[in-house]
Every structure is written in C-alpha cells, then in structure tokens.
Design an enzyme around this catalytic site. Structure first.
Site, PDB file in Angstrom:
ATOM      1  N   ASP A   9      -1.302  35.556 -19.088  1.00  0.00           N
ATOM      2  CA  ASP A   9      -0.772  34.185 -19.032  1.00  0.00           C
ATOM      3  C   ASP A   9       0.728  34.124 -19.310  1.00  0.00           C
ATOM      4  OD1 ASP A   9      -3.770  32.672 -20.455  1.00  0.00           O
ATOM      5  OD2 ASP A   9      -3.291  33.369 -18.445  1.00  0.00           O
ATOM      6  N   LYS A  54      -4.488  25.938 -26.386  1.00  0.00           N
ATOM      7  CA  LYS A  54      -5.241  25.288 -25.303  1.00  0.00           C
ATOM      8  C   LYS A  54      -6.574  25.996 -25.083  1.00  0.00           C
ATOM      9  CE  LYS A  54      -4.467  26.247 -20.716  1.00  0.00           C
ATOM     10  NZ  LYS A  54      -5.665  26.556 -19.943  1.00  0.00           N
ATOM     11  N   ASN A  55      -6.555  27.327 -24.893  1.00  0.00           N
ATOM     12  CA  ASN A  55      -7.779  28.012 -24.486  1.00  0.00           C
ATOM     13  C   ASN A  55      -8.784  28.159 -25.614  1.00  0.00           C
ATOM     14  OD1 ASN A  55      -6.853  28.068 -21.903  1.00  0.00           O
ATOM     15  ND2 ASN A  55      -6.051  30.149 -22.017  1.00  0.00           N
ATOM     16  N   ARG A  67     -11.632  24.919 -14.895  1.00  0.00           N
ATOM     17  CA  ARG A  67     -12.435  26.140 -15.017  1.00  0.00           C
ATOM     18  C   ARG A  67     -13.207  26.146 -16.341  1.00  0.00           C
ATOM     19  NH1 ARG A  67     -13.765  31.080 -12.675  1.00  0.00           N
ATOM     20  NH2 ARG A  67     -14.054  32.770 -14.154  1.00  0.00           N
ATOM     21  N   ARG A 118      -0.957  20.132 -17.795  1.00  0.00           N
ATOM     22  CA  ARG A 118      -2.326  20.528 -18.148  1.00  0.00           C
ATOM     23  C   ARG A 118      -2.353  21.334 -19.445  1.00  0.00           C
ATOM     24  NH1 ARG A 118      -5.050  24.224 -14.288  1.00  0.00           N
ATOM     25  NH2 ARG A 118      -6.455  24.253 -16.077  1.00  0.00           N
ATOM     26  N   ARG A 126     -11.948  34.513  -9.187  1.00  0.00           N
ATOM     27  CA  ARG A 126     -12.447  33.905 -10.446  1.00  0.00           C
ATOM     28  C   ARG A 126     -13.948  33.604 -10.333  1.00  0.00           C
ATOM     29  NH1 ARG A 126      -8.365  29.991 -13.277  1.00  0.00           N
ATOM     30  NH2 ARG A 126      -9.045  31.173 -15.069  1.00  0.00           N
ATOM     31  N   CYS A 143      -7.052  27.027 -12.021  1.00  0.00           N
ATOM     32  CA  CYS A 143      -5.881  27.536 -11.292  1.00  0.00           C
ATOM     33  C   CYS A 143      -6.322  28.404 -10.119  1.00  0.00           C
ATOM     34  CB  CYS A 143      -5.020  28.403 -12.208  1.00  0.00           C
ATOM     35  SG  CYS A 143      -4.580  27.604 -13.723  1.00  0.00           S
TER      36      CYS A 143
HETATM   37  C1  EPZ Z   1      -9.505  32.678 -19.430  1.00  0.00           C
HETATM   38  O1  EPZ Z   1      -9.904  32.575 -18.066  1.00  0.00           O
HETATM   39  C2  EPZ Z   1      -8.345  31.709 -19.588  1.00  0.00           C
HETATM   40  N1  EPZ Z   1      -8.795  30.351 -19.283  1.00  0.00           N
HETATM   41  C3  EPZ Z   1      -7.206  32.107 -18.647  1.00  0.00           C
HETATM   42  O2  EPZ Z   1      -6.115  31.239 -18.928  1.00  0.00           O
HETATM   43  C4  EPZ Z   1      -6.772  33.537 -18.966  1.00  0.00           C
HETATM   44  O3  EPZ Z   1      -5.794  33.933 -18.035  1.00  0.00           O
HETATM   45  C5  EPZ Z   1      -7.978  34.472 -18.881  1.00  0.00           C
HETATM   46  O4  EPZ Z   1      -9.033  33.993 -19.759  1.00  0.00           O
HETATM   47  C6  EPZ Z   1      -7.627  35.894 -19.296  1.00  0.00           C
HETATM   48  O5  EPZ Z   1      -7.124  35.895 -20.597  1.00  0.00           O
HETATM   49  C7  EPZ Z   1      -9.443  29.673 -20.254  1.00  0.00           C
HETATM   50  O6  EPZ Z   1      -9.639  30.149 -21.372  1.00  0.00           O
HETATM   51  C8  EPZ Z   1      -9.880  28.280 -19.889  1.00  0.00           C
HETATM   52  P1  EPZ Z   1     -11.757  36.066 -17.574  1.00  0.00           P
HETATM   53  P2  EPZ Z   1     -11.298  33.250 -17.563  1.00  0.00           P
HETATM   54  O7  EPZ Z   1     -13.180  35.704 -17.487  1.00  0.00           O
HETATM   55  O8  EPZ Z   1     -12.332  33.012 -18.596  1.00  0.00           O
HETATM   56  C9  EPZ Z   1     -12.837  38.066 -13.377  1.00  0.00           C
HETATM   57  C10 EPZ Z   1      -4.410  29.716 -18.478  1.00  0.00           C
HETATM   58  O9  EPZ Z   1      -3.373  29.736 -17.803  1.00  0.00           O
HETATM   59  N2  EPZ Z   1     -14.182  37.531 -13.615  1.00  0.00           N
HETATM   60  O10 EPZ Z   1     -11.275  36.907 -18.706  1.00  0.00           O
HETATM   61  O11 EPZ Z   1     -11.531  32.809 -16.178  1.00  0.00           O
HETATM   62  C11 EPZ Z   1     -11.811  36.967 -13.111  1.00  0.00           C
HETATM   63  O12 EPZ Z   1     -11.826  36.627 -11.742  1.00  0.00           O
HETATM   64  C12 EPZ Z   1      -5.679  30.318 -17.908  1.00  0.00           C
HETATM   65  O13 EPZ Z   1      -4.508  29.222 -19.632  1.00  0.00           O
HETATM   66  C13 EPZ Z   1     -15.224  37.932 -12.781  1.00  0.00           C
HETATM   67  O14 EPZ Z   1     -15.017  38.701 -11.833  1.00  0.00           O
HETATM   68  O15 EPZ Z   1     -10.845  34.770 -17.564  1.00  0.00           O
HETATM   69  C14 EPZ Z   1     -10.523  37.631 -13.540  1.00  0.00           C
HETATM   70  O16 EPZ Z   1     -10.064  38.453 -12.480  1.00  0.00           O
HETATM   71  C15 EPZ Z   1      -5.438  30.984 -16.561  1.00  0.00           C
HETATM   72  N3  EPZ Z   1     -16.457  37.443 -13.023  1.00  0.00           N
HETATM   73  C16 EPZ Z   1     -10.952  38.508 -14.718  1.00  0.00           C
HETATM   74  O17 EPZ Z   1     -12.372  38.684 -14.587  1.00  0.00           O
HETATM   75  C17 EPZ Z   1     -16.724  36.577 -14.063  1.00  0.00           C
HETATM   76  O18 EPZ Z   1     -17.890  36.182 -14.246  1.00  0.00           O
HETATM   77  C18 EPZ Z   1     -10.632  37.887 -16.069  1.00  0.00           C
HETATM   78  O19 EPZ Z   1     -11.332  36.692 -16.149  1.00  0.00           O
HETATM   79  C19 EPZ Z   1     -15.652  36.180 -14.900  1.00  0.00           C
HETATM   80  C20 EPZ Z   1     -14.389  36.670 -14.665  1.00  0.00           C
END
Ligand code: EPZ
Length: 418
Positions: free
Chosen positions: A306, A22-23, A93, A398, A122, A117
């Site tokens: 995840d 998916k991702n 997202r 989803r 985020r 989610c």
């Molecule tokens: C991706 O989310 C995935 N989603 C998430 O999968 C996954 O849990 C996550 O990566 C971590 O592996 C997709 O690929 C669509 P991050 P993303 O940027 O990109 C903080 C699922 O269930 N952060 O690595 O949002 C954020 O709040 C979903 O498939 C900032 O603070 O993850 C989080 O605490 C859920 N500022 C941490 O970093 C930013 O600009 C990790 O976020 C970006 C992120």
C-alpha cells in the site's frame, strides 16, 4: 466532481497526527456483529470507507451511533440475518468480512460480490477454502451474489497458499464460535490481524498466535460487549514519511507505533533520510541528497504494497535508477501513466517497474485511479515544478482523513476545488 490543486516546491515542515488504521477499522467494525451486546470502538478514522460500513451495518439492523468524531457505538442485538436485500450497491472489498461474521453468528450469509480498488483479480478462493474447511457450503448466483451456509461450523486446520490478509481475518471471524480448534497456517501477520484478534479476545474469544504465521482459535459459546481502540494507521503515517522525503522536509509524525513502520523507516534510512524515534512519534528529516533503492513489496513485515505507489513517486523524483517489484498484487502499476504525464520515466513489465529518476517532476492534470495511487499523486504534486491538478479525488477520501488540511498544516500549497 471535486479535485485537488497543488503548487509544488514547498519543503514540508511541522507536525501531523495520524488517525486510526483504515484496514483495522474495516475489520473490527463488522466484527462487532458477532456480539449481541454493545461495543464501543475508539480511534475510528473519519474516512469514506467507514461511512460505507456504517451504512452496511445499519442496513442489516445494527444500531450505529458516533459518540464523537472518532468513537463508534455498535449495538447488534437486533441483527437477525445478513442477506442480499440489505446491501447497498456501493460495496467495498472489505464488505467480504460480512461473510465471516454472518457465518460465525448466523451460520448463513448472502451478499453481493464485494467491490474495491481495481488492482488485479483479487479473487476470494482462500476465503472460500477456509469457510469450506469449517463445514460451510458456498453457492454463487450469476456473477453478482454469493451465499455461505452451514448446519454447524467445526474447527479445522487450514493452510493458506498465500498469507492473505482478508482470508486470515475472515477465517478468524467464522471460527470464533466454531466447535473445537481452528488452526490457520501461513497466516498473514499484519498489525491489523493482531488488532482484530485483540478486539475479538476483548469480547471473550479465544485466539492465540495472531501476528505469527500460525493462529489458533478455540471456539467459544458467547461474546460480550467491550470498548476497544483501533491501532494507528501505519500506511497513512508512511505516506507522510515519504512525502517528507520527497519534499526534502522535516516533520514530526505523532500518534504512531514505530515498530509498525520499521519497513518504511529502514528503506528511508537506507536512502539517506534521518529518522529519530520519540515514543509514539517519529521525526523524519532530510539532511543530504537521497540515493535511489530497489523495493520488493511483501506481506508484513516486508515493505507494504500500500506504499508502493508513493515510494515510486519518491524514486521518480531522485537522480538515478531503481526497480520496484510488486509481489502482492498482479497489477498495481495503473498510476504509472499518470506519473508519466508529470515527466516520470518508468517502464513496467508485469510485476516489475524500472524507474529512471531525473531529479524532478513537472505539474500536470492527472487522475487518481485508487486511494493509494491518489495519495502518490499528491506527493508528486508537492514535489513537481508548477501546478498539479488531481481529479477523481473521491478515491483518496475513501482512506485518508482530512488529507488536504493535514498537508496544509505541514506548509503544502494544496486546496480542494469543489
Ligand atoms: C487487504 O486486501 C487490504 N484491504 C489491502 O489494502 C492491502 O493492499 C492488502 O490487504 C495486502 O496488505 C483491506 O484490508 C480492506 P490479500 P486483501 O487477501 O484482503 C490475492 C488499501 O489500499 N488473493 O492479502 O484483498 C489477491 O488478489 C487496500 O488499503 C487471492 O488470490 O489482500 C492479492 O493478489 C488495497 N485469493 C493477494 O492475494 C483470495 O482469496 C493479497 O491479497 C484472497 C486474495
């Protein structure tokens, strides 16, 4: 709203085929807009989030045709801009990837704030920092709309405070056509970062180092169409591995890349599960009572956030105490209240969950808060004594293709009630 009814107590047996990740698909599909020629994406999972992206791409003028259930043809030649008026309200997202694509190809993009989610703040500051480093200007209108624009994008050195998956990919997308070299330091290393970079390189981009914490992108002047196959979904595969462990089953998981599953394999073997590798499949089987373990979620190659919720269900169903530390998201324990309805004994304090496993769970009526929490509740229902009803299952649809049929083929007593 439909729900799942599950009668627990069946040991899972048989084979399950894993779909495209998916991702990875949610990054690769929008990336095709960077190219004016047709792209063919294979092994696309049949899930709701892909349908949302089909709509988003069509709304910006791309022609999206499914050549078969898992093969998508994208023709972005007619796309002239990416602007607010083209967006549907139901954003996910991953729609933030339209920022990198819009900046990369058109040097301008306006979208609504993405959804997704409810698992913490985020924010998008790492994405914005990366785009600004390349020369883009960001404007936020109210709390609904965000716009990025640049005269031109010039390669730069960008250090990510956290190895953010989304920001790493988004900066790569914006940098593909930037002048000169962009270096992303402390980049995320997830398999779908590599998959997206491989797709971009198949179109003619010049990206090196994906999968390490330093990614170098040398800007190019054009991309060409290509055919590319999405990697298998290691989170879907891990979900079935944890379900096999929780139900004391014996299953074959087919169509996977075992290396991407190493964090889950290591933990399950530490608990006492047997796992045998056969090329692109794994046999996961129960031999003896499992020991609880402590988990800390980390960016890849650590234990994936995840799979934190499904692992919590497995640990709650064992005898003994364990601790889960969620280091990636600031609040990803919203499913615990639902598990408590099934008899789980879990204390949550900030990013730490203390689990006192009593060796069983009991069926109840519960609600899925998001897709991974929903998958965890399915595993809980498979383990629990009696019947479990899972509501809000649109969250699960989803990200998990055909989940009830895949579990039914493994012997589970599960049905979707419309
Ligand atoms: C991706 O989310 C995935 N989603 C998430 O999968 C996954 O849990 C996550 O990566 C971590 O592996 C997709 O690929 C669509 P991050 P993303 O940027 O990109 C903080 C699922 O269930 N952060 O690595 O949002 C954020 O709040 C979903 O498939 C900032 O603070 O993850 C989080 O605490 C859920 N500022 C941490 O970093 C930013 O600009 C990790 O976020 C970006 C992120």
């Amino acid at each position: 709203m439909s729900n799942f009814l599950i009668e627990g107590g069946v040991k899972l047996r048989g084979k399950v085929n894993i779909g495209g990740f998916k991702n990875a698909a949610l990054a690769i599909i929008p990336s095709a807009i960077l190219c004016k020629e047709k792209c063919i994406i294979e092994n696309v999972p049949a899930i709701e989030d892909v349908n949302v992206f089909k709509e988003i791409l069509s709304n910006v003028g791309a022609k999206v045709v499914m050549l078969d259930e898992t093969t998508m043809e994208i023709d972005s030649s007619a796309v002239k801009e990416i602007s607010m008026s083209q967006f549907s309200p139901k954003n996910i997202r991953a729609s933030y990837y339209m920022w990198g694509v819009g900046l990369g190809r058109f040097k301008k993009v306006t979208t609504p704030f993405p959804g997704g989610c409810n698992i913490g703040a985020r924010k998008f500051d790492y994405h914005i920092k990366g785009f600004e480093a390349l020369g883009a200007k960001v404007e936020v209108f109210g709390d609904q709309t965000i716009s990025f624009s640049a005269e031109k994008l010039i390669g730069n050195r960008i250090y990510l405070d956290f190895a953010s998956v989304g920001a790493t990919i988004n900066i790569m997308l914006a940098a593909v056509y930037a002048e000169g070299r962009t270096t992303i330091e402390n980049a995320a290393k997830e398999p779908h970062i590599v998959d997206t970079a491989n797709f971009l390189n198949a179109m003619g981009a010049d990206i090196k180092g994906a999968g390490t914490d330093v990614i170098r992108i040398n800007g190019v002047s054009e991309l060409r169409g290509c055919t590319y196959s999405v990697i298998p979904d290691q989170i879907e595969a891990g979900t079935y591995m944890l379900a096999a462990a929780a139900t004391k089953g014996d299953i074959i998981i087919d169509g996977i890349i075992p290396k991407h599953l190493e964090p889950i394999t290591a933990k399950l073997e530490e608990m006492g599960m047997r796992i045998e590798e056969y090329g692109d499949s794994l046999r996961v089987f129960y031999e003896k009572e499992l020991e609880p373990v402590n988990i800390k979620t980390l960016p890849y190659p650590g234990f994936p956030t995840d799979l934190q919720q499904p692992m919590a269900v497995l640990l709650s169903s064992l005898n003994g105490d364990s601790i889960i530390e969620e280091s990636v998201f600031e609040s990803r324990f919203n499913y615990v209240d639902e598990l408590r309805k099934m008899g789980a004994d879990i204390d949550v304090n900030d990013r730490i969950a203390k689990i006192r496993g009593k060796g069983y769970l009991t069926g109840a009526s519960v609600n899925a808060a998001d897709l991974r929490a929903g998958a965890a509740l399915i595993i809980a229902g498979l383990v629990a004594k009696g019947v479990t009803e899972i509501n809000e299952i649109h969250h699960i649809d989803r990200g998990y293709e055909n989940i009830e049929n895949k579990f039914m083929n493994l012997g589970a007593r599960i049905k979707r009630v419309i």
